[in-house]
Design an enzyme around this catalytic site. Structure first.
Site, PDB file in Angstrom:
ATOM      1  N   GLU A 225      12.340  33.405  65.448  1.00 15.87           N
ATOM      2  CA  GLU A 225      12.302  33.132  64.000  1.00 15.87           C
ATOM      3  C   GLU A 225      12.453  34.398  63.141  1.00 15.87           C
ATOM      4  O   GLU A 225      13.212  34.403  62.157  1.00 15.87           O
ATOM      5  CB  GLU A 225      10.975  32.428  63.678  1.00 15.87           C
TER       6      GLU A 225
ATOM      7  N   GLY B  30       2.829  25.646  51.269  1.00 12.98           N
ATOM      8  CA  GLY B  30       1.953  24.569  51.744  1.00 12.98           C
ATOM      9  C   GLY B  30       0.698  24.461  50.894  1.00 12.98           C
ATOM     10  O   GLY B  30       0.184  23.359  50.648  1.00 12.98           O
TER      11      GLY B  30
ATOM     12  N   ALA C 212      13.849  24.792  61.904  1.00 11.53           N
ATOM     13  CA  ALA C 212      12.870  23.708  61.777  1.00 11.53           C
ATOM     14  C   ALA C 212      11.503  24.331  61.539  1.00 11.53           C
ATOM     15  O   ALA C 212      10.855  24.826  62.460  1.00 11.53           O
ATOM     16  CB  ALA C 212      12.871  22.860  63.042  1.00 11.53           C
TER      17      ALA C 212
ATOM     18  N   SER D 200       7.454  22.674  57.113  1.00 10.80           N
ATOM     19  CA  SER D 200       7.641  21.649  56.076  1.00 10.80           C
ATOM     20  C   SER D 200       9.040  21.076  56.040  1.00 10.80           C
ATOM     21  O   SER D 200       9.224  19.873  55.842  1.00 10.80           O
ATOM     22  CB  SER D 200       7.381  22.238  54.676  1.00 10.80           C
ATOM     23  N   LEU D 201      10.041  21.939  56.189  1.00  9.24           N
ATOM     24  CA  LEU D 201      11.421  21.500  55.959  1.00  9.24           C
ATOM     25  C   LEU D 201      12.340  21.888  57.111  1.00  9.24           C
ATOM     26  O   LEU D 201      12.135  22.905  57.774  1.00  9.24           O
ATOM     27  CB  LEU D 201      11.965  22.125  54.666  1.00  9.24           C
TER      28      LEU D 201
ATOM     29  N   THR E 245       5.903  27.585  54.270  1.00  8.39           N
ATOM     30  CA  THR E 245       4.670  26.795  54.253  1.00  8.39           C
ATOM     31  C   THR E 245       3.499  27.767  54.102  1.00  8.39           C
ATOM     32  O   THR E 245       2.625  27.602  53.257  1.00  8.39           O
ATOM     33  CB  THR E 245       4.546  25.969  55.548  1.00  8.39           C
TER      34      THR E 245
HETATM   35  P1  ATP Z   1       7.253  27.925  57.823  1.00 12.67           P
HETATM   36  O1  ATP Z   1       8.376  28.923  57.823  1.00 12.67           O
HETATM   37  O2  ATP Z   1       6.018  28.477  57.163  1.00 12.67           O
HETATM   38  O3  ATP Z   1       7.032  27.303  59.153  1.00 12.67           O
HETATM   39  P2  ATP Z   1       9.136  26.215  56.411  1.00 12.67           P
HETATM   40  O4  ATP Z   1      10.215  26.980  57.090  1.00 12.67           O
HETATM   41  O5  ATP Z   1       9.201  24.736  56.479  1.00 12.67           O
HETATM   42  O6  ATP Z   1       7.696  26.694  56.890  1.00 12.67           O
HETATM   43  P3  ATP Z   1      10.164  26.654  53.767  1.00 12.67           P
HETATM   44  O7  ATP Z   1      11.157  25.577  54.009  1.00 12.67           O
HETATM   45  O8  ATP Z   1      10.690  28.021  53.502  1.00 12.67           O
HETATM   46  O9  ATP Z   1       9.072  26.700  54.906  1.00 12.67           O
HETATM   47  O10 ATP Z   1       9.234  26.273  52.530  1.00 12.67           O
HETATM   48  C1  ATP Z   1       8.408  25.117  52.551  1.00 12.67           C
HETATM   49  C2  ATP Z   1       7.852  24.915  51.174  1.00 12.67           C
HETATM   50  O11 ATP Z   1       8.929  24.630  50.279  1.00 12.67           O
HETATM   51  C3  ATP Z   1       6.913  23.733  51.028  1.00 12.67           C
HETATM   52  O12 ATP Z   1       5.612  24.081  51.391  1.00 12.67           O
HETATM   53  C4  ATP Z   1       7.044  23.412  49.542  1.00 12.67           C
HETATM   54  O13 ATP Z   1       6.193  24.221  48.768  1.00 12.67           O
HETATM   55  C5  ATP Z   1       8.481  23.821  49.219  1.00 12.67           C
HETATM   56  N1  ATP Z   1       9.466  22.733  49.077  1.00 12.67           N
HETATM   57  C6  ATP Z   1      10.662  22.872  48.481  1.00 12.67           C
HETATM   58  N2  ATP Z   1      11.347  21.732  48.463  1.00 12.67           N
HETATM   59  C7  ATP Z   1      10.564  20.800  49.064  1.00 12.67           C
HETATM   60  C8  ATP Z   1      10.720  19.420  49.361  1.00 12.67           C
HETATM   61  N3  ATP Z   1      11.830  18.755  49.017  1.00 12.67           N
HETATM   62  N4  ATP Z   1       9.725  18.804  50.032  1.00 12.67           N
HETATM   63  C9  ATP Z   1       8.619  19.473  50.398  1.00 12.67           C
HETATM   64  N5  ATP Z   1       8.419  20.777  50.128  1.00 12.67           N
HETATM   65  C10 ATP Z   1       9.362  21.443  49.473  1.00 12.67           C
HETATM   66 MG    MG Z   2      10.388  28.987  57.670  1.00 13.64          MG
END
Ligand code: ATP
Ligand code: MG
Length: 266
Positions: free
Chosen positions: A72, A125, A8, A11-12, A102
């Protein structure tokens, strides 16, 4: 389905689970956390959960009181190790993982050891946030599509723009200042997305170059959802890595390294 790995992030929400020997992956915007987890708990009420990412504790408190929290950076590096093996690659040693989430973080892997060495606020992000402000679009895939056709030169000031007809002392195509043309040249939403993409990629490139030099590393492994379905960012990074003489790998399921790494740990 008896075990699940959940990452978690900012962003995703990324989910990995095995069913009849096959790994399955799902991802959801973090704003849909509630409905995604409800689906999972309805499908497998007694599932063992390995939780990672910045929101792992929230998941544990609200949904998985007996879930295990996996740090993480450990989950990320273990996931990368597995994917490299699965892709049949001889694991390069040492190598640097660049996780474009992000934000962006850098991890040095040497044998069994791994260490987070660097972080930057320039990442997916930034691509989303600045992209929204500059184009009024909010969909990741739409922003990625815009970036492909844009001309960053309509916003970025290059070395040769400053030197004009004089021979520049360094490569004239290098960026002298991102976005510095401001309103002086006409530009489209696509051009703005190309410039955002380049600014993120250039920052990542410069930091990767320094990290690689300090730690004497030649192999870079890129992961993170920001690169998936974002050909412009991926290709720009790939080109820059070649320019620097660094070997780059973009893992196919690279957005699920954290989720898979967590799953492996229980
Ligand atoms: P962090 O590790 O920095 O806490 P995270 O694990 O959520 O964040 P990732 O899932 O690796 O990070 O990447 C998030 C990025 O992926 C977003 O900032 C955006 O640029 C991109 N992204 C890809 N698909 C989507 C989507 N469906 N909705 C929003 N962002 C998306
Ligand atoms: Mg991440």
């Amino acid at each position: 389905m008896q075990k699940v790995g959940i990452d978690a992030g900012g962003s995703l929400l990324k989910i990995a689970f095995q069913e009849r020997g096959v790994m399955h992956y799902k991802k959801y915007p973090i704003s849909e956390l509630e409905s995604a987890i409800s689906w999972l708990k309805a499908a497998a009420p007694n599932i063992m959960a390995a939780l990672t990412g910045g929101k792992a504790h929230i998941l544990q408190e609200r949904f998985f009181p007996s879930g295990t929290i996996i740090p993480e950076f450990q989950a990320t590096c273990e996931g990368v190790r597995l994917f490299l093996l699965e892709e049949g690659r001889k694991t390069p040693d040492p190598y640097i993982i660049v996780n474009v989430g992000t934000g962006t973080s850098w991890h040095l892997v040497d044998g069994e050891k791994y260490e987070r060495i660097l972080g930057s606020g320039m990442g997916g992000g930034t691509f989303m946030g600045l992209g929204m402000l500059l184009t009024n679009e909010s969909d990741f895939y739409r922003l990625s599509e815009l970036a492909v056709t844009g001309q960053k030169e309509n916003l970025d000031l290059r070395v040769k723009d400053i030197y004009e007809s004089d021979a520049p002392p360094i490569n004239g195509d290098l960026t002298a200042a991102n976005f510095a043309k401001g309103l002086s040249v006409k530009h489209s939403p696509s051009d703005r997305m190309a410039a955002v993409t380049n600014m993120v990629a250039e920052t990542i490139m410069l930091l990767t170059l320094q990290a690689a030099a300090i730690h004497k590393v030649k192999e870079i492994v890129f992961i993170g959802s920001s690169l998936i379905g974002n050909p412009s960012l991926t290709k720009t990074l790939e080109t820059y890595m070649k320019m620097l003489g660094l070997q780059s790998t973009f893992l196919k399921n690279g957005e699920y390294c954290g989720a898979v790494g967590a799953l492996l740990s229980i």
